[in-house]
Design an enzyme around this catalytic site. Structure first.
Site, short mmCIF file in Angstrom:
data_model
loop_
_atom_site.label_atom_id
_atom_site.label_comp_id
_atom_site.label_asym_id
_atom_site.label_seq_id
_atom_site.Cartn_x
_atom_site.Cartn_y
_atom_site.Cartn_z
N ARG A 67 0.88 -1.20 0.15
CA ARG A 67 0.13 0.13 0.09
C ARG A 67 0.67 1.37 0.05
O ARG A 67 2.15 1.14 0.66
CB ARG A 67 -0.97 0.08 1.30
CG ARG A 67 -2.28 -1.05 1.17
CD ARG A 67 -2.73 -0.76 2.63
NE ARG A 67 -3.26 0.55 2.87
CZ ARG A 67 -3.01 1.39 3.86
NH1 ARG A 67 -2.24 0.75 5.03
NH2 ARG A 67 -3.60 2.68 4.08
N LYS A 132 1.24 -8.40 12.29
CA LYS A 132 0.98 -8.36 11.11
C LYS A 132 1.17 -9.83 10.39
O LYS A 132 2.40 -10.24 10.12
CB LYS A 132 1.37 -7.15 9.99
CG LYS A 132 1.04 -7.31 8.48
CD LYS A 132 1.27 -5.98 7.92
CE LYS A 132 0.83 -5.92 6.47
NZ LYS A 132 0.95 -4.63 5.77
N ARG A 268 -2.50 4.56 20.05
CA ARG A 268 -1.84 5.55 20.60
C ARG A 268 -1.53 5.33 22.12
O ARG A 268 -2.60 4.72 22.66
CB ARG A 268 -2.78 6.64 20.64
CG ARG A 268 -2.55 8.08 20.91
CD ARG A 268 -3.40 9.19 20.65
NE ARG A 268 -3.45 10.28 21.46
CZ ARG A 268 -4.44 10.64 22.15
NH1 ARG A 268 -5.69 10.11 22.11
NH2 ARG A 268 -4.45 11.52 22.99
C1 BTN Z 1 0.23 -3.97 1.96
O1 BTN Z 1 0.35 -4.62 3.49
O2 BTN Z 1 0.75 -2.81 1.99
C2 BTN Z 1 -0.12 -4.62 1.06
C3 BTN Z 1 0.90 -5.95 0.49
C4 BTN Z 1 0.19 -6.57 -0.65
C5 BTN Z 1 1.08 -7.58 -1.25
C6 BTN Z 1 0.52 -8.28 -2.25
S1 BTN Z 1 1.63 -9.81 -2.88
C7 BTN Z 1 0.71 -10.25 -4.12
C8 BTN Z 1 0.33 -8.85 -4.77
N1 BTN Z 1 1.46 -8.47 -5.65
C9 BTN Z 1 1.81 -7.24 -5.22
O3 BTN Z 1 2.65 -6.52 -5.65
N2 BTN Z 1 1.55 -6.93 -4.01
C10 BTN Z 1 0.32 -7.75 -3.51
#
Ligand code: BTN
Length: 271
Positions: A67, A132, A268
């Site tokens: 993200r 996570k 927080r």
């Molecule tokens: C996050 O937590 O920031 C999201 C991560 C998402 C990763 C997955 S792996 C499969 C798909 N291909 C990517 O390049 N990203 C998502």
């Protein structure tokens, strides 16, 4: 000095089909050894629509994306990384709360596999014991007058002991090997997630997030806790009230209830 790249065994596609059972016919699954990013691959060259949900799994991604422009690091055999292509009906409204619905599917799959203490961190992290274990990247794109969503999921199965994940150093990350006495195979995990994802996406496509909201709220990692949401142009602190029927985060402060559309949530510390 040449780098040693760990290898992973070839996927067992027969075991995958068996684990999917009657859901097998709902998916067209391709499993490749390597690609840059499964999300990018589906966005750049979406396959023809034959009515099934196309799924691209990569044992190794050379440029996995997370993200907000972040990198997503994964290790062959240590992670499950895949993307599913979901096509909306031409008259469907702009999807709201889709990544939350996907998080719910992943959470349910992990619960069915016996994982304890699975929670969801808005907007789309899946946690186990507060750490996570999976991230979700949903990217929506127009296609012939309708919308398609590329749903990318990265899940930590067995992280190398020395794995360093940018932005998640320390105790913020976990994997299924740590949380389960007998972690599932990649195939069993993928089948479990797809078997939850399909019914959830079907509900979502007909009614939106509203019907899934209660199940999401029950797993909200920060329910009624003090949080800070920052990034994405916001900086809000207050009590986390959960989400509304469109998946918008509600944070209550002395100024009232804020509706938050984007950002990173963190607990927080108590004053
Ligand atoms: C996050 O937590 O920031 C999201 C991560 C998402 C990763 C997955 S792996 C499969 C798909 N291909 C990517 O390049 N990203 C998502």
């Amino acid at each position: 000095m040449p780098m040693t790249v760990p290898s992973a065994p070839a996927p067992d596609l027969a075991a995958l089909a068996a684990a999917l059972g009657s859901f097998a016919m709902a998916f067209d699954i391709r499993w490749v050894e390597e690609c840059a990013s499964t999300n990018s691959a589906l966005l750049e060259a979406p396959p023809e629509n034959d009515g099934r949900v196309y799924v691209l799994v990569a044992t190794r991604q050379s440029a996995g994306r997370g993200r907000r422009g972040r990198q997503w690091l994964a290790w062959p055999g240590a992670s499950l990384t895949f993307s599913a292509l979901w096509r909306f009906a031409p008259d469907a409204l702009a999807p709201a709360g889709l990544s939350l619905a996907v998080g719910l599917a992943v959470a349910r799959a992990l619960e069915k596999l016996g994982t304890p203490a699975v929670t969801l961190k808005w907007p789309n992290d899946v946690l186990v014991h507060g750490r996570k274990v999976a991230g979700i990247l949903v990217e929506v794109s127009p296609e012939r007058g309708a919308l398609m969503a590329v749903i990318g999921i990265g899940l930590n199965l067995r992280l190398p002991a020395d794995a360093v994940i940018p932005g998640q150093e320390g105790d913020g990350v976990t994997d299924l090997a740590r949380e389960l006495a007998e972690p599932p195979s990649r195939e069993a995990l993928l089948a479990a997630i797809l078997s939850e994802l399909h019914p959830i996406l079907t509900i979502y496509a007909s009614t939106g997030f509203a019907l899934l909201r209660k199940a999401w709220q029950q797993r909200n990692a920060f329910a009624d806790l003090p949080v800070r949401v920052s990034g994405g142009g916001v900086d809000v602190t207050g009590l986390c009230l959960g989400v509304d029927e469109e998946g918008v985060l509600l944070v209550h402060s002395s100024e009232g209830t804020h509706r938050v559309y984007a950002g990173d949530v963190s607990l927080r510390p108590a004053p």
